[in-house]
Design a protein around this motif. Structure first.
Motif, PDB file in Angstrom:
ATOM      1  N   GLU A   1      -8.115  12.315  -0.807  1.00 41.65           N
ATOM      2  CA  GLU A   1      -7.040  12.935  -0.030  1.00 41.65           C
ATOM      3  C   GLU A   1      -6.781  12.156   1.257  1.00 41.65           C
ATOM      4  OE1 GLU A   1      -3.940  15.353   1.122  1.00 41.65           O
ATOM      5  OE2 GLU A   1      -4.862  15.067  -0.843  1.00 41.65           O
ATOM      6  N   HIS A   2      -7.830  11.699   1.923  1.00 46.95           N
ATOM      7  CA  HIS A   2      -7.647  10.881   3.131  1.00 46.95           C
ATOM      8  C   HIS A   2      -6.899   9.588   2.803  1.00 46.95           C
ATOM      9  CE1 HIS A   2     -11.256  12.913   5.338  1.00 46.95           C
ATOM     10  NE2 HIS A   2     -10.146  13.631   5.420  1.00 46.95           N
ATOM     11  N   LEU A   3      -7.237   8.978   1.699  1.00 45.16           N
ATOM     12  CA  LEU A   3      -6.552   7.746   1.289  1.00 45.16           C
ATOM     13  C   LEU A   3      -5.089   8.019   0.947  1.00 45.16           C
ATOM     14  CD1 LEU A   3      -9.464   6.275  -0.783  1.00 45.16           C
ATOM     15  CD2 LEU A   3      -8.463   5.196   1.244  1.00 45.16           C
ATOM     16  N   ARG A   4      -4.827   9.142   0.277  1.00 46.04           N
ATOM     17  CA  ARG A   4      -3.441   9.494  -0.045  1.00 46.04           C
ATOM     18  C   ARG A   4      -2.635   9.732   1.224  1.00 46.04           C
ATOM     19  NH1 ARG A   4      -0.157  13.211   0.147  1.00 46.04           N
ATOM     20  NH2 ARG A   4      -1.644  14.786   0.791  1.00 46.04           N
TER      21      ARG A   4
ATOM     22  N   ALA B   1       1.428   7.854   5.021  1.00 44.82           N
ATOM     23  CA  ALA B   1       1.789   7.520   6.397  1.00 44.82           C
ATOM     24  C   ALA B   1       2.202   6.056   6.538  1.00 44.82           C
ATOM     25  CB  ALA B   1       0.622   7.825   7.332  1.00 44.82           C
ATOM     26  N   GLY B   2       2.090   5.297   5.441  1.00 46.17           N
ATOM     27  CA  GLY B   2       2.493   3.895   5.463  1.00 46.17           C
ATOM     28  C   GLY B   2       1.459   2.958   6.046  1.00 46.17           C
ATOM     29  N   LEU B   3       0.222   3.398   6.138  1.00 45.69           N
ATOM     30  CA  LEU B   3      -0.831   2.537   6.674  1.00 45.69           C
ATOM     31  C   LEU B   3      -1.254   1.529   5.613  1.00 45.69           C
ATOM     32  CD1 LEU B   3      -2.980   5.240   8.486  1.00 45.69           C
ATOM     33  CD2 LEU B   3      -1.269   3.728   9.485  1.00 45.69           C
ATOM     34  N   GLU B   4      -1.518   0.323   6.047  1.00 45.01           N
ATOM     35  CA  GLU B   4      -1.941  -0.739   5.131  1.00 45.01           C
ATOM     36  C   GLU B   4      -3.426  -0.570   4.778  1.00 45.01           C
ATOM     37  OE1 GLU B   4      -0.147  -3.186   3.676  1.00 45.01           O
ATOM     38  OE2 GLU B   4       1.596  -2.183   4.526  1.00 45.01           O
ATOM     39  N   PRO B   5      -3.811  -0.825   3.525  1.00 44.01           N
ATOM     40  CA  PRO B   5      -5.223  -0.697   3.135  1.00 44.01           C
ATOM     41  C   PRO B   5      -6.166  -1.542   3.984  1.00 44.01           C
ATOM     42  CG  PRO B   5      -3.855  -0.940   1.193  1.00 44.01           C
ATOM     43  CD  PRO B   5      -2.957  -1.151   2.396  1.00 44.01           C
TER      44      PRO B   5
END
Length: 189
Positions: free
Chosen positions: A20-23, A28-32
């Motif tokens: 869920e945090h990764l989703r 939010a458009g954050l890069e991996p």
């Protein structure tokens, strides 16, 4: 009464929370690359010990579920000693996370792709790597252990470093810098 279908094992809370945090980060458009501290349950080696402690029993349940649901042929059966095979640990974690996400999708497309691509590819790679190795009750040790030990030896590592240095000019004397020194098989005019 026999059940026609057995539900996919529910992941532990920590796995669900990590996903869920990764989703949320993805939404939010954050890069991996900017999220190095988030656990990725599909890559157990990079997860915190507290997450791995809950991940292992879930993956064990998933392996049992896969065997009961999809392993008609022996080459599709995940051996009981799967945790002693690093390649199966890595592959099973990915397959379990893909199945979880596909099963929660709003349409059947992701689950169909899991059946069409992920599961058969997993079975193919497992059969390719294990063959019919590790029969019930008998774990077979890693056949390539001696090759890996030779690769990891100090002598082999130094020989590779010497080749790398020779290719980049580090440690090379001025006398041995011609084309035939760089490419021993090259024919010089």
């Amino acid at each position: 009464m026999t059940e026609l279908v057995v539900p996919f094992p529910a992941p532990p809370r920590s796995v669900r929370t990590a996903l869920e945090h990764l989703r949320q980060a993805e939404d939010a458009g954050l890069e991996p690359a900017g999220l190095p501290l988030l656990d990725r349950p599909w890559d157990p080696a990079g997860c915190a010990p507290h997450l791995r402690a809950q991940l292992w029993p879930w993956l064990d349940d998933v392996a049992g579920w896969l065997n009961a649901t999809y392993a008609w042929q022996t080459t599709h059966s995940i051996p009981a000693c799967w945790a002693a095979h690093p390649h199966l640990v890595a592959e099973l974690a990915v397959l379990a996370c893909l199945r979880l996400v596909a099963g929660e999708a709003a349409t059947p497309h992701a689950l169909e792709e899991w059946h069409r691509y992920a599961l058969p590819a997993f079975h193919t790679r497992m059969a390719e790597r294990l063959g019919i190795g590790c029969p019930p009750g008998r774990h077979l040790d890693w056949p390539a252990r001696s090759w890996a030990a030779a690769y990891d030896s100090a002598e082999a590592a130094q020989a590779r470093r010497d080749l790398f240095d020779g290719d980049t000019g580090r440690g090379r004397s001025a006398a041995g810098t011609g084309p035939s020194a760089r490419h021993p098989r090259a024919v010089t005019p």
